[in-house]
Write a protein that holds these residues in place. Structure first.
Motif, PDB file in Angstrom:
ATOM      1  N   VAL A 120       0.837  -1.203   0.000  1.00 21.40           N
ATOM      2  CA  VAL A 120       0.000   0.000   0.000  1.00 21.40           C
ATOM      3  C   VAL A 120       0.870   1.250   0.000  1.00 21.40           C
ATOM      4  O   VAL A 120       0.581   2.213  -0.722  1.00 21.40           O
ATOM      5  CB  VAL A 120      -0.992  -0.026   1.176  1.00 21.40           C
ATOM      6  CG1 VAL A 120      -1.741   1.284   1.289  1.00 21.40           C
ATOM      7  CG2 VAL A 120      -1.967  -1.189   1.012  1.00 21.40           C
ATOM      8  N   GLU A 121       1.926   1.267   0.773  1.00 20.24           N
ATOM      9  CA  GLU A 121       2.827   2.430   0.773  1.00 20.24           C
ATOM     10  C   GLU A 121       3.439   2.650  -0.612  1.00 20.24           C
ATOM     11  O   GLU A 121       3.569   3.791  -1.061  1.00 20.24           O
ATOM     12  CB  GLU A 121       3.935   2.253   1.817  1.00 20.24           C
ATOM     13  CG  GLU A 121       3.452   2.387   3.230  1.00 20.24           C
ATOM     14  CD  GLU A 121       4.501   2.022   4.269  1.00 20.24           C
ATOM     15  OE1 GLU A 121       4.324   2.420   5.426  1.00 20.24           O
ATOM     16  OE2 GLU A 121       5.493   1.353   3.939  1.00 20.24           O
ATOM     17  N   THR A 122       3.803   1.572  -1.299  1.00 20.90           N
ATOM     18  CA  THR A 122       4.351   1.680  -2.652  1.00 20.90           C
ATOM     19  C   THR A 122       3.302   2.252  -3.597  1.00 20.90           C
ATOM     20  O   THR A 122       3.603   3.141  -4.417  1.00 20.90           O
ATOM     21  CB  THR A 122       4.841   0.301  -3.154  1.00 20.90           C
ATOM     22  OG1 THR A 122       5.826  -0.184  -2.245  1.00 20.90           O
ATOM     23  CG2 THR A 122       5.415   0.396  -4.545  1.00 20.90           C
ATOM     24  N   LEU A 123       2.083   1.789  -3.487  1.00 21.01           N
ATOM     25  CA  LEU A 123       1.002   2.294  -4.327  1.00 21.01           C
ATOM     26  C   LEU A 123       0.756   3.774  -4.069  1.00 21.01           C
ATOM     27  O   LEU A 123       0.595   4.561  -5.010  1.00 21.01           O
ATOM     28  CB  LEU A 123      -0.260   1.476  -4.083  1.00 21.01           C
ATOM     29  CG  LEU A 123      -1.403   1.693  -5.055  1.00 21.01           C
ATOM     30  CD1 LEU A 123      -0.986   1.349  -6.482  1.00 21.01           C
ATOM     31  CD2 LEU A 123      -2.599   0.854  -4.641  1.00 21.01           C
ATOM     32  N   ILE A 124       0.745   4.180  -2.822  1.00 16.92           N
ATOM     33  CA  ILE A 124       0.539   5.588  -2.473  1.00 16.92           C
ATOM     34  C   ILE A 124       1.664   6.440  -3.057  1.00 16.92           C
ATOM     35  O   ILE A 124       1.409   7.527  -3.587  1.00 16.92           O
ATOM     36  CB  ILE A 124       0.425   5.761  -0.944  1.00 16.92           C
ATOM     37  CG1 ILE A 124      -0.891   5.159  -0.455  1.00 16.92           C
ATOM     38  CG2 ILE A 124       0.533   7.237  -0.540  1.00 16.92           C
ATOM     39  CD1 ILE A 124      -0.997   5.023   1.043  1.00 16.92           C
ATOM     40  N   ALA A 125       2.884   5.965  -2.964  1.00 18.08           N
ATOM     41  CA  ALA A 125       4.016   6.700  -3.536  1.00 18.08           C
ATOM     42  C   ALA A 125       3.860   6.858  -5.056  1.00 18.08           C
ATOM     43  O   ALA A 125       4.138   7.927  -5.613  1.00 18.08           O
ATOM     44  CB  ALA A 125       5.341   6.010  -3.207  1.00 18.08           C
ATOM     45  N   LEU A 126       3.391   5.816  -5.730  1.00 17.76           N
ATOM     46  CA  LEU A 126       3.148   5.913  -7.180  1.00 17.76           C
ATOM     47  C   LEU A 126       2.047   6.925  -7.488  1.00 17.76           C
ATOM     48  O   LEU A 126       2.146   7.658  -8.470  1.00 17.76           O
ATOM     49  CB  LEU A 126       2.776   4.549  -7.747  1.00 17.76           C
ATOM     50  CG  LEU A 126       3.884   3.520  -7.875  1.00 17.76           C
ATOM     51  CD1 LEU A 126       3.298   2.181  -8.303  1.00 17.76           C
ATOM     52  CD2 LEU A 126       4.931   3.981  -8.872  1.00 17.76           C
ATOM     53  N   MET A 127       1.028   6.948  -6.667  1.00 23.06           N
ATOM     54  CA  MET A 127      -0.076   7.901  -6.883  1.00 23.06           C
ATOM     55  C   MET A 127       0.394   9.334  -6.692  1.00 23.06           C
ATOM     56  O   MET A 127      -0.097  10.240  -7.364  1.00 23.06           O
ATOM     57  CB  MET A 127      -1.232   7.587  -5.933  1.00 23.06           C
ATOM     58  CG  MET A 127      -1.928   6.288  -6.262  1.00 23.06           C
ATOM     59  SD  MET A 127      -3.191   5.860  -5.062  1.00 23.06           S
ATOM     60  CE  MET A 127      -4.441   7.075  -5.482  1.00 23.06           C
TER      61      MET A 127
END
Length: 104
Positions: free
Chosen positions: A94-101
């Protein structure tokens, strides 16, 4: 379910899980506002390429979870896809996804 709970803890709204490519495509069809996804590469009914295609068309942030690599044809169509190797803790995904967003 752990991943869904983690997404909710970060104030996200899970629209899955989907246990097949067909189910994922149906969820995306029913949820046009989906802006991000964590996709497992090993779904029982085949190639995740169509799921990635829809997400890419939307400009969605995507993280693919896999124990291996993307199939060569999917890798060729989506060379910049972020891969996380299994097992990956839900919090990290989830942290990786948030960073991509958030973007560069």
């Amino acid at each position: 379910m752990d991943l869904c709970l983690t997404i909710e803890e970060w104030s996200g709204k899970p629209v899955g899980p989907a246990s097949s490519v067909r189910e994922a495509l149906d969820l995306l069809s029913d949820t046009p506002e989906c802006r991000a996804a964590i996709v497992d590469v090993n779904l029982p009914d085949g190639d995740i390429g169509p799921v990635l295609d829809v997400l890419k068309e939307r400009g969605a942030a995507v993280v693919v979870s896999t124990g291996f690599a993307l199939p060569p044809d999917v890798q060729a169509r989506h060379p910049d896809t972020m891969l996380l190797r299994k097992p990956t803790p839900s919090k990290r995904a989830v942290e990786t996804l948030i960073a991509l967003m958030a973007g560069p």
